[in-house]
Write an enzyme that holds these catalytic residues in place. Sequence first.
Site, PDB file in Angstrom:
ATOM      1  N   LYS A   1     -18.143  -0.072 -22.524  1.00  7.94           N
ATOM      2  CA  LYS A   1     -17.300  -1.233 -22.250  1.00  7.94           C
ATOM      3  C   LYS A   1     -16.528  -0.955 -20.966  1.00  7.94           C
ATOM      4  O   LYS A   1     -16.285   0.187 -20.593  1.00  7.94           O
ATOM      5  CB  LYS A   1     -16.352  -1.538 -23.409  1.00  7.94           C
ATOM      6  CG  LYS A   1     -15.412  -0.454 -23.792  1.00  7.94           C
ATOM      7  CD  LYS A   1     -13.967  -0.582 -23.380  1.00  7.94           C
ATOM      8  CE  LYS A   1     -13.485  -1.957 -23.086  1.00  7.94           C
ATOM      9  NZ  LYS A   1     -12.109  -1.853 -22.468  1.00  7.94           N
TER      10      LYS A   1
ATOM     11  N   THR B   1     -10.385  -0.650 -19.565  1.00 12.55           N
ATOM     12  CA  THR B   1     -10.754   0.761 -19.544  1.00 12.55           C
ATOM     13  C   THR B   1     -12.248   0.933 -19.776  1.00 12.55           C
ATOM     14  O   THR B   1     -12.848   0.205 -20.546  1.00 12.55           O
ATOM     15  CB  THR B   1      -9.979   1.483 -20.664  1.00 12.55           C
ATOM     16  OG1 THR B   1      -8.616   1.524 -20.293  1.00 12.55           O
ATOM     17  CG2 THR B   1     -10.492   2.877 -20.908  1.00 12.55           C
TER      18      THR B   1
ATOM     19  N   GLU C   1     -14.600  -7.437 -12.846  1.00 10.55           N
ATOM     20  CA  GLU C   1     -13.765  -8.636 -12.967  1.00 10.55           C
ATOM     21  C   GLU C   1     -13.958  -9.541 -11.755  1.00 10.55           C
ATOM     22  O   GLU C   1     -13.676  -9.160 -10.626  1.00 10.55           O
ATOM     23  CB  GLU C   1     -12.307  -8.230 -13.123  1.00 10.55           C
ATOM     24  CG  GLU C   1     -12.054  -7.603 -14.495  1.00 10.55           C
ATOM     25  CD  GLU C   1     -10.670  -7.017 -14.649  1.00 10.55           C
ATOM     26  OE1 GLU C   1     -10.005  -6.767 -13.633  1.00 10.55           O
ATOM     27  OE2 GLU C   1     -10.261  -6.802 -15.803  1.00 10.55           O
TER      28      GLU C   1
ATOM     29  N   ASN D   1      -6.439 -11.047 -13.007  1.00 15.31           N
ATOM     30  CA  ASN D   1      -5.394 -10.027 -13.020  1.00 15.31           C
ATOM     31  C   ASN D   1      -4.002 -10.529 -12.686  1.00 15.31           C
ATOM     32  O   ASN D   1      -3.013  -9.916 -13.069  1.00 15.31           O
ATOM     33  CB  ASN D   1      -5.782  -8.880 -12.087  1.00 15.31           C
ATOM     34  CG  ASN D   1      -6.885  -8.051 -12.693  1.00 15.31           C
ATOM     35  OD1 ASN D   1      -6.686  -7.451 -13.743  1.00 15.31           O
ATOM     36  ND2 ASN D   1      -8.049  -8.061 -12.076  1.00 15.31           N
TER      37      ASN D   1
END
Lengths: 388, 388
Positions: A162, A173, A260, A383
């Site tokens: 992940k 993480t 992301e 973010n």
Amino acid sequence: MTLRVAQARYKDWDRCDLTYVELDAGTAVAGVTTQSLCPSPEVEWCRDAIPLGSARALVVNAGNANAFTGHRGRAAVEAIAAKVANHLGCLPSDVLVSSTGVIGVPLPIDKAEAGLEAAFVAEPCGWEAAATTIGTTDTYAKGAHASAMIGDTRVNLVGIIKGSGMIAPDMATMLGYIFTDAAIDPALLQQMLSAANKRTFSCITVDSDTSTSDTVLAFATGKAGNAPMTSMDDAGADAFHAALSDICRQLAHLVVRDGEGATKFVEISVEGAVSDESAHRIGLSIANSPLVKTALAGEDANWGRVVMAIGKAGEPADRDRLSIRFGATQVATGGLAVEGYDEAPVAAHLKGQDIEIGVDLGLGEGRATVWTCDLTHGYIAINADYRS
Amino acid sequence: MTLRVAQARYKDWDRCDLTYVELDAGTAVAGVTTQSLCPSPEVEWCRDAIPLGSARALVVNAGNANAFTGHRGRAAVEAIAAKVANHLGCLPSDVLVSSTGVIGVPLPIDKAEAGLEAAFVAEPCGWEAAATTIGTTDTYAKGAHASAMIGDTRVNLVGIIKGSGMIAPDMATMLGYIFTDAAIDPALLQQMLSAANKRTFSCITVDSDTSTSDTVLAFATGKAGNAPMTSMDDAGADAFHAALSDICRQLAHLVVRDGEGATKFVEISVEGAVSDESAHRIGLSIANSPLVKTALAGEDANWGRVVMAIGKAGEPADRDRLSIRFGATQVATGGLAVEGYDEAPVAAHLKGQDIEIGVDLGLGEGRATVWTCDLTHGYIAINADYRS
């Protein structure tokens, strides 16, 4: 070995968030963890347990990273290990634990214990359910497979991972787990994993940030029945090492592709550096440059920004020997733009999803390849709009 | 000294893009340039000229950085210096040259020469016109002023600067020029400028990227008539050093405030580090973290990301001694969130334009302050949509 998942409800959500893996007696373990000097108690726990070389269980909590939580965070890890050790009749140090999620909130021990009790009696599940359950901001479950022949015995490797920022400390993480039925000494497994890590997980970057919890663990149950490997000279060790490196590379690439806000997968190959280490640092300087990454998002063949990133790496470089290519097209060489280079294939290459940048420093034999993604509005949205 | 601007038409635009400053005979010069190992020929020229200590003219070209252009770029710098030297009857090495703009296109010598001829006969202009003419992506002209008493003589310092990314190589290179009428030995001026640079320009970052052309030059004409300063022990040297540091800090802050896409000015103060250098590196690790910068854009008191950035700096840090504050409010201390801290003043602070983050490592006496801005959609828009 068996996989099980359960709902510990670490967050107010209706999904499984605790993964419990029971490993056969005699399973060897190896691992690499974040370089962060402010690691989570889970990382400290794993750093202590890995050198002992044996494992009987893995517990992964999603939704709470348990990082920066002082002695209360440590107590939660100890409680989880104790409960599993009691259940299996093994040592607490045979239980590896990871957590990912928000920082600064101690993992609630009551939820962890209730989640474990549910997991102990849950039906075994498959790889995809486990890969989904360890995930947080991931947009898809990530798994990979490889195999190798050791003498006449085929051994298999399966990995799940992940991570989508590299690596946001809150929910992104990187946690990776590789399971194999090969019989291998833990010291040799560690040697191979450390080497593979250096060429794979250490060569990816999404945003240059480093999690307090990043962990990759490899477990070898020995159930394949091959002649146990104890040294790189043993039969099949090369093949197994190659398979392990392959699965690490697959998993690392999956994380970058899920970066992301990423819309491009970018491979940066550096050659002609004074050493491999120097090439690696130059590659990461390019891969971490916001100006390079935004240019790629804009599908702009902006090799000037690549020169800039090489120049700031602090590694030996000679402007007048530099060559740069996008895809197969040389755009700059010997310190100058290639006059009249054909822009059409470059533009076509940059419009694709898989981008290659090649740099030749013209100084020596050092080379390295790193992987990253572009920097887009999506990264900012994820973010800047995420609330801690 | 006199300032003049002209249209060299380095780009297809209708604005002045060549700045020409004539300096009095006997003017001392000092300077600092980019750390980049792939600098522009202008930077190489200045690196050679600065140690000679004297200057008679400054030429700044906007619209073309002349970087990564090989011997043709070098020839353009030499042609400019030769033409001005011929005009003034000085040495070519007395002519300092900077260029900023696109990379990879040799500065056209014919345009530079025609621009200089126009500048030689132009009416003298003021500071604001010069500050505007050296600018590229800057959204406003940047200038600052300071003064100091040397004995009974007041000396003045005026500075202009351009830069909005720190520092995009295309159009946002940082170029700063400080002019004073003080009489000062060039070696002492260099010593003071280098020290001021370390505490000001070296402590700002917009996006961690470093230009191939960054340059700050200081010129001292000596026209104020003070007793010339040759050592830090001379009367007034401390006051002059303070004024020089002050103007450098003002100019550095102006660059950060004009950071590409910036909506917040962020001061990061680190104390309790094992050394000042360690504190500086930790401060820059926080200031360059995309996750910290996007959190600030989102007005999110995400101290977990600050912990992450401290952890990845590679400097001595002890998670359980860390304290972090936003504005005046302590949010984490001794490795734990401050339970029940008042979120209202933190939220109010983060909604403002000027943000303070304080970090106490609790290890030693080292301290440093760095400045940055937030990372917003505006940065992506400027840099992903800019065409090289």
